[in-house]
Design a protein around this motif. Structure first.
Motif, PDB file in Angstrom:
ATOM      1  N   ASP A 169       0.818  -1.220   0.000  1.00  0.00           N
ATOM      2  CA  ASP A 169       0.000   0.000   0.000  1.00  0.00           C
ATOM      3  C   ASP A 169       0.849   1.266   0.000  1.00  0.00           C
ATOM      4  O   ASP A 169       0.382   2.313  -0.435  1.00  0.00           O
ATOM      5  N   ASN A 170       2.061   1.184   0.495  1.00  0.00           N
ATOM      6  CA  ASN A 170       2.890   2.390   0.573  1.00  0.00           C
ATOM      7  C   ASN A 170       3.912   2.463  -0.571  1.00  0.00           C
ATOM      8  O   ASN A 170       5.014   2.941  -0.401  1.00  0.00           O
ATOM      9  N   SER A 171       3.560   1.976  -1.745  1.00  0.00           N
ATOM     10  CA  SER A 171       4.435   2.074  -2.913  1.00  0.00           C
ATOM     11  C   SER A 171       3.684   2.757  -4.053  1.00  0.00           C
ATOM     12  O   SER A 171       2.463   2.891  -4.021  1.00  0.00           O
ATOM     13  N   VAL A 176       0.609   3.892 -21.561  1.00  0.00           N
ATOM     14  CA  VAL A 176       0.280   4.478 -20.262  1.00  0.00           C
ATOM     15  C   VAL A 176      -0.864   3.701 -19.604  1.00  0.00           C
ATOM     16  O   VAL A 176      -0.830   3.423 -18.405  1.00  0.00           O
ATOM     17  N   LYS A 177      -1.856   3.312 -20.386  1.00  0.00           N
ATOM     18  CA  LYS A 177      -2.964   2.527 -19.825  1.00  0.00           C
ATOM     19  C   LYS A 177      -2.488   1.162 -19.342  1.00  0.00           C
ATOM     20  O   LYS A 177      -2.959   0.666 -18.319  1.00  0.00           O
ATOM     21  N   LYS A 178      -1.579   0.563 -20.074  1.00  0.00           N
ATOM     22  CA  LYS A 178      -1.086  -0.776 -19.721  1.00  0.00           C
ATOM     23  C   LYS A 178      -0.276  -0.725 -18.430  1.00  0.00           C
ATOM     24  O   LYS A 178      -0.437  -1.561 -17.537  1.00  0.00           O
ATOM     25  N   ILE A 179       0.627   0.251 -18.306  1.00  0.00           N
ATOM     26  CA  ILE A 179       1.488   0.344 -17.119  1.00  0.00           C
ATOM     27  C   ILE A 179       0.729   0.912 -15.934  1.00  0.00           C
ATOM     28  O   ILE A 179       0.972   0.539 -14.803  1.00  0.00           O
ATOM     29  N   ASN A 180      -0.179   1.823 -16.193  1.00  0.00           N
ATOM     30  CA  ASN A 180      -1.012   2.444 -15.160  1.00  0.00           C
ATOM     31  C   ASN A 180      -0.178   3.088 -14.055  1.00  0.00           C
ATOM     32  O   ASN A 180      -0.264   2.701 -12.882  1.00  0.00           O
ATOM     33  N   PRO A 181       0.647   4.085 -14.408  1.00  0.00           N
ATOM     34  CA  PRO A 181       1.452   4.724 -13.371  1.00  0.00           C
ATOM     35  C   PRO A 181       0.594   5.602 -12.463  1.00  0.00           C
ATOM     36  O   PRO A 181      -0.480   6.049 -12.843  1.00  0.00           O
ATOM     37  N   ASP A 182       1.085   5.809 -11.232  1.00  0.00           N
ATOM     38  CA  ASP A 182       0.348   6.650 -10.289  1.00  0.00           C
ATOM     39  C   ASP A 182       0.563   8.110 -10.621  1.00  0.00           C
ATOM     40  O   ASP A 182      -0.239   8.938 -10.402  1.00  0.00           O
TER      41      ASP A 182
END
Length: 128
Positions: free
Chosen positions: A98-100, A122-128
């Motif tokens: 949860d903390n990453s 971008v959709k595939k990797i889904n970065p925060d």
């Protein structure tokens, strides 16, 4: 060939010794980067000294030893980037907690018109 070998000897020893000077001057710091090339040229020079210099052995051996020390000095910087060197960062087998967070870094050219491929990535990797 004797004069060329002596000039090459001087060049490789200077390019090995100059980075020992504690300065940020670019023309000295530039020799921090081509370590493999300098080591290879030093090895070639060592072989040329053995083959082409017709000095007495009491003069030839110190030159060859100095060149060998230069090769070892360059090799200590090169081995860090080879599989011979121990890996410092250990691989993690633990799942993300949860903390990453996820970070994506991309270098996109301004004239690139293929926006859909980048958007799909971008959709595939889904970065925060």
């Amino acid at each position: 060939m004797r004069i060329f070998t002596l000039i090459l000897c001087t060049v490789v020893l200077l390019t090995t010794a100059l980075p020992l000077i504690n300065t940020t001057t670019w023309w000295i710091r530039i020799f921090d980067f081509p370590r493999i090339q300098i080591a290879a040229m030093t090895l070639v020079t060592l072989l040329m000294v053995y083959a082409f210099l017709d000095f007495k052995w009491q003069y030839k051996v110190p030159i060859m030893l100095i060149l060998a020390v230069a090769i070892v000095y360059q090799a200590q910087f090169i081995t860090v980037y080879t599989p011979l060197y121990k890996t410092q960062a250990k691989k993690s087998n633990t799942p993300r907690g949860d903390n990453s967070f996820t970070l994506m870094v991309s270098n996109v050219r301004m004239d690139n018109e293929d926006k859909t491929s980048f958007y799909n990535l971008v959709k595939k990797i889904n970065p925060d």
